[in-house]
Design an enzyme around this catalytic site. Structure first.
Site, PDB file in Angstrom:
ATOM      1  N   LYS A  44       0.688  -1.285  -0.112  1.00  0.00           N
ATOM      2  CA  LYS A  44       0.236   0.094   0.023  1.00  0.00           C
ATOM      3  C   LYS A  44       0.895   1.215   0.089  1.00  0.00           C
ATOM      4  O   LYS A  44       0.543   2.123  -0.028  1.00  0.00           O
ATOM      5  CB  LYS A  44      -0.973  -0.041   1.041  1.00  0.00           C
ATOM      6  CG  LYS A  44      -2.103  -0.883   1.248  1.00  0.00           C
ATOM      7  CD  LYS A  44      -3.269  -0.688   2.252  1.00  0.00           C
ATOM      8  CE  LYS A  44      -2.716  -0.536   3.574  1.00  0.00           C
ATOM      9  NZ  LYS A  44      -3.980  -0.429   4.251  1.00  0.00           N
ATOM     10  N   LYS A  46       2.820   2.122   2.599  1.00  0.00           N
ATOM     11  CA  LYS A  46       2.723   2.759   3.919  1.00  0.00           C
ATOM     12  C   LYS A  46       3.872   1.956   4.656  1.00  0.00           C
ATOM     13  O   LYS A  46       3.937   0.674   4.618  1.00  0.00           O
ATOM     14  CB  LYS A  46       1.445   2.461   4.636  1.00  0.00           C
ATOM     15  CG  LYS A  46       0.236   3.354   4.126  1.00  0.00           C
ATOM     16  CD  LYS A  46      -1.067   3.207   5.180  1.00  0.00           C
ATOM     17  CE  LYS A  46      -1.953   4.227   4.885  1.00  0.00           C
ATOM     18  NZ  LYS A  46      -3.181   4.305   6.103  1.00  0.00           N
TER      19      LYS A  46
HETATM   20  N1  C2G Z   1     -10.602   6.885   9.042  1.00  0.00           N
HETATM   21  C1  C2G Z   1     -11.290   7.848   9.311  1.00  0.00           C
HETATM   22  N2  C2G Z   1     -10.936   9.117   9.598  1.00  0.00           N
HETATM   23  C2  C2G Z   1      -9.690   9.512   9.736  1.00  0.00           C
HETATM   24  C3  C2G Z   1      -8.510   8.644   9.619  1.00  0.00           C
HETATM   25  C4  C2G Z   1      -9.099   7.144   9.084  1.00  0.00           C
HETATM   26  O1  C2G Z   1     -12.487   7.604   9.268  1.00  0.00           O
HETATM   27  N3  C2G Z   1      -9.289  10.547  10.370  1.00  0.00           N
HETATM   28  C5  C2G Z   1     -10.763   5.605   8.542  1.00  0.00           C
HETATM   29  C6  C2G Z   1     -10.363   5.259   7.016  1.00  0.00           C
HETATM   30  O2  C2G Z   1     -11.387   5.894   6.273  1.00  0.00           O
HETATM   31  C7  C2G Z   1     -10.454   3.801   7.321  1.00  0.00           C
HETATM   32  C8  C2G Z   1     -10.209   3.586   8.650  1.00  0.00           C
HETATM   33  O3  C2G Z   1     -10.249   4.592   9.442  1.00  0.00           O
HETATM   34  O4  C2G Z   1     -11.742   3.123   7.051  1.00  0.00           O
HETATM   35  C9  C2G Z   1      -8.663   3.060   8.648  1.00  0.00           C
HETATM   36  O5  C2G Z   1      -8.001   4.021   8.239  1.00  0.00           O
HETATM   37  P1  C2G Z   1      -6.438   3.442   7.684  1.00  0.00           P
HETATM   38  O6  C2G Z   1      -5.519   2.691   8.640  1.00  0.00           O
HETATM   39  O7  C2G Z   1      -5.809   4.725   6.948  1.00  0.00           O
HETATM   40  O8  C2G Z   1      -6.643   2.554   6.546  1.00  0.00           O
HETATM   41  P2  C2G Z   1      -6.370   2.264   4.963  1.00  0.00           P
HETATM   42  O9  C2G Z   1      -4.908   2.589   4.850  1.00  0.00           O
HETATM   43  O10 C2G Z   1      -7.002   3.554   4.405  1.00  0.00           O
HETATM   44  O11 C2G Z   1      -6.452   0.917   4.539  1.00  0.00           O
HETATM   45  O12 C2G Z   1      -8.114  -2.500   1.794  1.00  0.00           O
HETATM   46  C10 C2G Z   1      -8.327  -1.276   2.615  1.00  0.00           C
HETATM   47  C11 C2G Z   1      -7.466  -0.616   3.083  1.00  0.00           C
HETATM   48  O13 C2G Z   1      -6.525  -1.550   3.934  1.00  0.00           O
HETATM   49  C12 C2G Z   1      -7.691   0.608   4.146  1.00  0.00           C
END
Ligand code: C2G
Length: 130
Positions: A44, A46
């Site tokens: 990803k 990250k």
């Molecule tokens: N999130 C949120 N508000 C934020 C930060 C994150 O609602 N300020 C939500 C994201 O939209 C996601 C969840 O928290 O639904 C986890 O965020 P991340 O760890 O950034 O996940 P991400 O890297 O987007 O991984 O297959 C899908 C991916 O693995 C999603």
């Protein structure tokens, strides 16, 4: 029992994540969180501060989360929905539209992100203060 599924890295767990997990749980009775492995984070683009086991321990301590499973790749979602008999897939609206294909198997819900907080922002602020 209504079963909900969501995915994410959840690094440096913060209230934006908790807001998402809380609202995801409200969509059913049992919330499964598929947590990105360190290897998948690499895919990803990250690099998480906390490793998988540490992020898993934090998530398992969240009252809204009932089960944490590993997210190894982009392709596992349909199989996860079938394996865990998922009724609703939930994720933040930064992903809006990206997982509509799951609508053939379950409800698909994109929830509003918590706007002012992000793991990246936390890291940047801490760098500035150090
Ligand atoms: N999130 C949120 N508000 C934020 C930060 C994150 O609602 N300020 C939500 C994201 O939209 C996601 C969840 O928290 O639904 C986890 O965020 P991340 O760890 O950034 O996940 P991400 O890297 O987007 O991984 O297959 C899908 C991916 O693995 C999603």
């Amino acid at each position: 029992m209504k079963r909900v599924l969501t995915y994410g890295t959840f690094d440096l767990l913060h209230y934006g994540h908790i807001n998402l997990l809380k609202r995801a749980k409200e969509r059913g009775d049992y919330l499964i969180t598929a947590l990105s492995t360190d290897e998948f984070n690499g895919i990803k683009g990250k690099r998480s501060y906390f490793k998988y086991d540490e992020r898993k321990k934090l998530l398992e301590a969240v009252r809204y989360v009932d089960l944490v499973i590993p997210e190894h790749n982009w392709e596992q979602k349909v199989q996860d929905v079938l394996t865990y008999h998922i009724d609703t897939f939930v994720i933040g609206d930064d992903w809006k539209g990206k997982f509509d294909f799951l609508a053939d198997y379950c409800n698909v819900v994109y929830l509003e992100r918590t706007p002012e907080i992000s793991t990246t922002k936390i890291k940047e602020q801490l760098m500035l203060q150090s």
